[in-house]
Design an enzyme around this catalytic site. Structure first.
Site, PDB file in Angstrom:
ATOM      1  N   ASP A  48      70.409   3.997  22.866  1.00 25.93           N
ATOM      2  CA  ASP A  48      70.333   3.988  21.404  1.00 25.93           C
ATOM      3  C   ASP A  48      68.892   4.190  20.935  1.00 25.93           C
ATOM      4  O   ASP A  48      68.351   3.389  20.183  1.00 25.93           O
ATOM      5  CB  ASP A  48      70.921   2.672  20.867  1.00 25.93           C
ATOM      6  N   ASP A  81      73.873   7.525  22.458  1.00 24.13           N
ATOM      7  CA  ASP A  81      73.255   7.659  21.141  1.00 24.13           C
ATOM      8  C   ASP A  81      71.828   8.137  21.346  1.00 24.13           C
ATOM      9  O   ASP A  81      70.848   7.467  21.018  1.00 24.13           O
ATOM     10  CB  ASP A  81      73.327   6.358  20.333  1.00 24.13           C
ATOM     11  N   TYR A  84      69.735  10.399  16.800  1.00 26.33           N
ATOM     12  CA  TYR A  84      70.235   9.910  15.496  1.00 26.33           C
ATOM     13  C   TYR A  84      69.882  10.909  14.394  1.00 26.33           C
ATOM     14  O   TYR A  84      68.918  11.662  14.536  1.00 26.33           O
ATOM     15  CB  TYR A  84      69.590   8.555  15.172  1.00 26.33           C
ATOM     16  N   ASN A 119      78.566   7.804  20.212  1.00 27.91           N
ATOM     17  CA  ASN A 119      79.302   8.260  19.037  1.00 27.91           C
ATOM     18  C   ASN A 119      78.431   9.070  18.082  1.00 27.91           C
ATOM     19  O   ASN A 119      78.890  10.033  17.463  1.00 27.91           O
ATOM     20  CB  ASN A 119      79.927   7.070  18.303  1.00 27.91           C
ATOM     21  N   HIS A 213      78.852   4.375  26.918  1.00 26.32           N
ATOM     22  CA  HIS A 213      78.122   4.025  25.702  1.00 26.32           C
ATOM     23  C   HIS A 213      78.683   2.776  25.048  1.00 26.32           C
ATOM     24  O   HIS A 213      77.943   1.871  24.645  1.00 26.32           O
ATOM     25  CB  HIS A 213      78.146   5.174  24.696  1.00 26.32           C
ATOM     26  N   HIS A 222      78.950  -4.497  16.979  1.00 25.21           N
ATOM     27  CA  HIS A 222      80.226  -3.811  17.191  1.00 25.21           C
ATOM     28  C   HIS A 222      81.229  -4.691  17.926  1.00 25.21           C
ATOM     29  O   HIS A 222      82.442  -4.514  17.765  1.00 25.21           O
ATOM     30  CB  HIS A 222      80.010  -2.512  17.966  1.00 25.21           C
ATOM     31  N   HIS A 248      75.374   1.012  22.514  1.00 22.34           N
ATOM     32  CA  HIS A 248      76.171   0.899  21.287  1.00 22.34           C
ATOM     33  C   HIS A 248      75.741  -0.279  20.430  1.00 22.34           C
ATOM     34  O   HIS A 248      75.400  -0.096  19.267  1.00 22.34           O
ATOM     35  CB  HIS A 248      77.662   0.830  21.620  1.00 22.34           C
ATOM     36  N   ASP A 249      75.761  -1.496  20.955  1.00 16.83           N
ATOM     37  CA  ASP A 249      75.168  -2.610  20.229  1.00 16.83           C
ATOM     38  C   ASP A 249      73.666  -2.596  20.480  1.00 16.83           C
ATOM     39  O   ASP A 249      73.223  -2.524  21.637  1.00 16.83           O
ATOM     40  CB  ASP A 249      75.782  -3.941  20.669  1.00 16.83           C
ATOM     41  N   HIS A 250      72.884  -2.673  19.401  1.00 14.49           N
ATOM     42  CA  HIS A 250      71.431  -2.502  19.489  1.00 14.49           C
ATOM     43  C   HIS A 250      70.777  -3.827  19.856  1.00 14.49           C
ATOM     44  O   HIS A 250      70.115  -4.475  19.041  1.00 14.49           O
ATOM     45  CB  HIS A 250      70.891  -1.960  18.171  1.00 14.49           C
TER      46      HIS A 250
END
Length: 338
Positions: A48, A81, A84, A119, A213, A222, A248-250
């Site tokens: 991410d 990710d 962005y 995503n 991811h 999430h 996915h979760d930052h």
């Protein structure tokens, strides 16, 4: 160059074999990365991240370079990710250089980067990230939808998790996703699950690590990805997967299992923008570590031990632990063809 079904890349003096032939029991792309002469491996994991250096991406990259040099890492794993907010617009999108090549400049990071898609990557031109043109621009970039990395003591199984999530199809909102190569979705997912299960069953490696991811277990923003819990997790458990590693979760996160499974769930999604204070309740007996800031993970592996360390944006150690297991002495893969 290509020899005998293999594509050979030279990266910073490293000979990297990209095996183009599909394995007999699975049609997943299969790559190989040799362990060191002493049978060990060292690598970093970050996710991410792709924000053109903003939200502390450059600072995390700097500390990755420091730790990477200290550990003399063999490669980097990205949990997705990568760019962005909406992936890449094409092979010539300057975001590739601004968020990747121009950021991860430390000598120690000029090693192969094994990437999965997130995503946000699916909101752009997915084929651009998969294109060999990007590898020509920056030879450390390696990205496929789903694939296997054989590294002698450990097999990595990179899984394309975005197509599992129903909401992206039924409730995309203002976002547009690039589903070329995925639809018809049911067939794509069925084949992917079959291939992953088959490849895991056939793996002779002492360690099995699955990289995707999306989260399976997470107390972050999430939270749990229900579709993966229902469809992918049973395969991981049935095949004694050691680690499921995701972004996915930052945040940075370590969750263990309290059931019969020995799988550990690792989130390394702190490559840039983090979500302070965004944490859900979780069983304390399972939650070993949670950090709602930026950072990354290092992993050092031998045939019978894995040492994992989380670092923050300043390179300070936040959490570390070790996993030990018996060697599978009868499960040695032959690399005589090299």
């Amino acid at each position: 160059m290509v020899e005998g079904g293999h594509r050979v890349l030279f990266l910073g003096g490293l000979l990297l074999w990209l095996c183009m032939a599909a394995p007999s029991a699975s049609e997943l792309q299969r790559l190989q990365h040799r362990a060191r002469p002493d049978g060990t491996l060292s690598f970093l994991v970050v996710g991410d991240w792709g924000r053109e250096g903003n939200y502390n991406q450059s600072e995390v990259a700097s500390q990755m370079g420091v730790i990477g040099e200290k550990l003399d890492i063999d490669f980097v794993i990205s949990t997705g990710d990568n760019f962005y907010e909406d992936g890449l617009t094409g092979e010539d999108d300057p975001a590739f250089s601004k968020s990747f090549t121009d950021i991860y400049t430390a000598p120690s990071l000029q090693k192969p980067w094994y990437n999965v898609l997130g995503n946000h990557d699916y909101r752009g031109d997915v084929e651009a990230q998969l294109s060999p043109v990007l590898r020509e621009k920056d030879s450390k970039w390696i990205c496929y939808r789903s694939y296997i990395l054989n590294a002698e003591i450990v097999d990595f199984f990179f899984v394309d998790t975005t197509p599992f999530v129903d909401d992206y199809f039924t409730n995309p909102g203002e976002h547009k996703y690039d589903w070329k190569g995925v639809e018809p979705r049911d067939e794509y997912l069925s084949k992917l699950l079959t291939d992953v299960d088959s490849a895991l069953k056939d793996s002779p490696a002492n360690w099995k690590i699955v990289v995707g991811h999306h989260t399976i277990k997470s107390a972050g923003h999430h939270g749990v990805t229900v579709e993966l819990v229902e469809q992918l997790l049973p395969i991981l458990q049935a095949n004694n997967v050691d680690l499921y590693v995701n972004g996915h979760d930052h945040c940075l996160e370590h969750i263990t299992s309290t059931d019969s499974s020995e799988t550990q769930f690792i989130t390394s999604g702190g490559g840039s923008k983090a979500w302070r204070g965004d944490i859900r309740p979780w069983k304390p007996e399972e939650m070993k570590f949670y950090y709602d800031g930026q950072g990354f993970l290092s992993v050092n592996m031998t045939g019978d031990q894995a040492d994992l360390v989380f670092y923050d944006v300043f390179g300070q150690v936040l959490h570390k632990w070790s996993i030990s297991k018996q060697l599978r002495t009868a499960a040695k893969r032959s690399y005589s063809e090299f």
